[in-house]
Design an enzyme around this catalytic site. Structure first.
Site, PDB file in Angstrom:
ATOM      1  N   ARG A 129       1.052  -1.164   0.039  1.00  0.00           N
ATOM      2  CA  ARG A 129       0.173  -0.056  -0.058  1.00  0.00           C
ATOM      3  C   ARG A 129       0.714   1.140   0.329  1.00  0.00           C
ATOM      4  NH1 ARG A 129      -4.994  -0.028   4.351  1.00  0.00           N
ATOM      5  NH2 ARG A 129      -4.923   1.780   3.114  1.00  0.00           N
ATOM      6  N   TYR A 131       0.212   5.572   0.241  1.00  0.00           N
ATOM      7  CA  TYR A 131      -0.331   7.079  -0.017  1.00  0.00           C
ATOM      8  C   TYR A 131      -0.584   7.662  -1.789  1.00  0.00           C
ATOM      9  CZ  TYR A 131      -0.317   7.150   5.193  1.00  0.00           C
ATOM     10  OH  TYR A 131      -0.821   6.490   6.595  1.00  0.00           O
ATOM     11  N   ASP A 162      -9.872   2.482  16.821  1.00  0.00           N
ATOM     12  CA  ASP A 162      -9.219   1.752  15.944  1.00  0.00           C
ATOM     13  C   ASP A 162      -7.976   0.293  16.605  1.00  0.00           C
ATOM     14  OD1 ASP A 162      -6.819   3.034  16.530  1.00  0.00           O
ATOM     15  OD2 ASP A 162      -6.650   3.347  14.085  1.00  0.00           O
ATOM     16  N   ASP A 167      -1.185   7.377  17.003  1.00  0.00           N
ATOM     17  CA  ASP A 167      -0.953   8.184  16.134  1.00  0.00           C
ATOM     18  C   ASP A 167      -0.397   9.374  16.168  1.00  0.00           C
ATOM     19  OD1 ASP A 167      -1.077   6.239  14.278  1.00  0.00           O
ATOM     20  OD2 ASP A 167      -3.162   6.617  13.358  1.00  0.00           O
ATOM     21  N   ASP A 199      -9.841   7.502  15.281  1.00  0.00           N
ATOM     22  CA  ASP A 199      -8.233   7.430  15.235  1.00  0.00           C
ATOM     23  C   ASP A 199      -7.493   8.581  15.506  1.00  0.00           C
ATOM     24  OD1 ASP A 199      -5.744   6.659  14.488  1.00  0.00           O
ATOM     25  OD2 ASP A 199      -6.006   6.377  11.923  1.00  0.00           O
TER      26      ASP A 199
END
Length: 289
Positions: A129, A131, A162, A167, A199
């Site tokens: 993956r 962005y 989550d 983060d 999140d």
């Protein structure tokens, strides 16, 4: 054969010596030279570590399915960046682990379901993956935090956690490296809601940044990094749109909450992590090693 490379983390980034997590332990710190302290804002690891380096070892080749970044202590034993690195370093500063360096797009993350929780590139349907465009800040996690998926937050539309560490968006000028540890101070927090899950995005700055002494709260960010708070919110709001998904939403008035609220989030998620590793909260497929 998979390639293995070793990187030494500078002692200016962290002073750390690990011991290993025991499920029955009631402590938030796992080190003889650390102590458990109950501060006003919750439990914390005080910064009483010897200045030993942490080794970062890469296994496999970057941008492949086998690529992993493992953390090792000074004896060469593997440690978990999520569980074994202390959250607090004292004086209101926290350890931050870079997963995605600024101006890059590979979606790197701590593998919370793998033993020793190494950093790897995320996958979807067997493919790596990325962005759709570069992220403009260093991005990663706060160790010893966890967003509990069984907890509905009444302040953020009742959204559930989550199931990941908290983060961090680090806004300093230097570009980090995958696995790098930085000492940061929180400045604010965004309550992102991603497909119904809460999140948190803590906005922070490295203590080594030239502007670190100038910024201590969200108002300072707007003054010394004008437009950055809006840019961060818009980036995380829109990054899934190119893949045909809806934009993410934000609670708390659609803007960054202040430093005190960020510290509240960090304390609560640190307490959730403690319950997880004590096994008072079910771990599911998460690795506690």
């Amino acid at each position: 054969m998979a390639a293995t490379r070793v990187m030494m983390m500078s002692t200016t980034n962290i002073a750390f010596k690990s011991s290993f997590l025991k499920p029955q332990s009631l402590a938030f710190c796992f080190n003889k030279s650390a102590k458990l302290v109950n501060k006003k804002r919750g439990f914390a690891c005080s910064a009483l570590y010897k200045p030993d380096d942490v080794q970062i070892k890469e296994e496999g080749l970057p941008e492949t399915l086998d690529y992993r970044v493992f953390f090792h202590d000074n004896t060469g034993k593997k440690i978990s960046p999520w569980h074994d690195i202390p959250l607090h370093v004292g004086d209101g500063a926290f350890n931050f682990i870079v997963e995605i360096p600024k101006e890059s797009s590979a979606k790197m993350e701590v593998a919370t379901d793998e033993i020793w929780t190494p950093i790897k590139q995320d996958t979807k349907k067997g493919k790596l993956r990325y962005y759709p465009y570069n992220i403009n800040w260093n991005y990663g996690l706060l160790p010893q935090t966890w967003e509990d998926p069984s907890h509905a937050n009444p302040e953020v539309e009742g959204a559930f956690g989550d199931n990941d560490p908290v983060d961090v968006v680090e806004i300093g000028e230097s570009r980090g490296k995958v696995g790098q540890l930085m000492k940061v101070k929180p400045l604010g927090v965004l309550a992102m809601i991603d497909e119904g899950e809460l999140d948190w995005k803590v906005i922070a700055i490295s203590l080594d940044d030239p502007k670190a002494s100038l910024v201590n709260d969200v108002d300072d960010v707007e003054k010394h990094f004008p437009g950055t708070l809006t840019a961060i919110r818009d980036w995380f709001r829109d990054y899934k749109i190119p893949d045909g998904k809806p934009a993410n939403n934000f609670g708390l008035g659609n803007k960054a909450a202040n430093r005190d609220y960020a510290l509240k989030v960090i304390t609560e998620t640190n307490e959730s992590w403690a319950k997880l590793v004590k096994r008072t909260t079910p771990a599911g497929e998460l690795s506690l090693v």
